[in-house]
Motif scaffolding. Sequence first.
Motif, PDB file in Angstrom:
ATOM      1  N   MET A 215       0.839  -1.207   0.000  1.00 11.64           N
ATOM      2  CA  MET A 215       0.000   0.000   0.000  1.00 11.64           C
ATOM      3  C   MET A 215       0.862   1.240   0.000  1.00 11.64           C
ATOM      4  SD  MET A 215      -2.984  -1.152   2.679  1.00 11.64           S
ATOM      5  CE  MET A 215      -3.743   0.465   2.629  1.00 11.64           C
ATOM      6  N   GLU A 219       0.799   4.222  -2.772  1.00 12.53           N
ATOM      7  CA  GLU A 219       0.640   5.629  -2.433  1.00 12.53           C
ATOM      8  C   GLU A 219       1.824   6.445  -2.923  1.00 12.53           C
ATOM      9  OE1 GLU A 219       0.098   5.794   1.730  1.00 12.53           O
ATOM     10  OE2 GLU A 219      -1.933   4.964   1.709  1.00 12.53           O
ATOM     11  N   ARG A 220       3.027   5.901  -2.783  1.00 11.02           N
ATOM     12  CA  ARG A 220       4.199   6.626  -3.242  1.00 11.02           C
ATOM     13  C   ARG A 220       4.191   6.779  -4.759  1.00 11.02           C
ATOM     14  NH1 ARG A 220       9.728   4.604  -0.894  1.00 11.02           N
ATOM     15  NH2 ARG A 220       8.685   5.518   0.933  1.00 11.02           N
ATOM     16  N   ILE A 223       1.668   9.510  -5.618  1.00 10.95           N
ATOM     17  CA  ILE A 223       2.245  10.821  -5.333  1.00 10.95           C
ATOM     18  C   ILE A 223       3.237  11.206  -6.423  1.00 10.95           C
ATOM     19  CG2 ILE A 223       3.724  12.072  -3.733  1.00 10.95           C
ATOM     20  CD1 ILE A 223       2.419  10.492  -1.462  1.00 10.95           C
TER      21      ILE A 223
END
Length: 248
Positions: A215, A219-220, A223
Amino acid sequence: MFKVIRRAWRYMVFALSGRLDELSDPRIQIEQAIQEAKEQHQRLSQQAAAVIGNERELEMKLARSLEETEKLQANARQAVLLAEQARAAGDERKALSYEDSARAFASRLVAAETAMGDVQLMHERARQSSAQARAAVENNAMALQKKIAERMRLLSQLDQAKMQEQLNRAMGDLSGLTPAGDTPTMDQVREKIEKRYARALGEAELTSNSVEARMIEVERAAIDVEGAARLEAIKESLARDRKPEVEG
């Protein structure tokens, strides 16, 4: 019963003597052996000195006996000459007196020569004994010198043995074969470190494969995509701001 007691006594004596040999200092034993050899040589030298002294005493007796026989022989000859001279002078009584003296000197000469013969025989035997005594002392002196030289070699060998034993103990400590007290060996420390390192690698592997880790990666990535889009928008805005200036 007596045989059993005697056998037990012999066993005890043998066991104690063997234990004593193990506990005895080799350096002290070497010095004891050398001291005993020196004392033996001293006793032999004293006995040899007595034998040689007897030879010297017989030599002096033989010299006195020879001197006495020569003197008796000279006196007997002189008495014979005097008897001849007195008879030639016509003094028969005096001649007979000198002849009696000559016979007395001759008798004493025979006894002295017999005694001198005995002294010569004893001196010859004493001379042989002295030669044997001198040879024994010389041989024993050589043996003593060899033992002294052997002592130096043995003491040097003993020192080398002690140094080798110390080196063996040091090498044993370094190799971990004989750790001192509770101190761990290098092998034990290395095994402990490797175990901790392997466990850490396993935990890292488990952490990287967990749902939370994936996860975070998603998310990284989102971003990063959003940041790239924002960077493109900034570039386009700057391009629009520069365009009117170029047209004017």
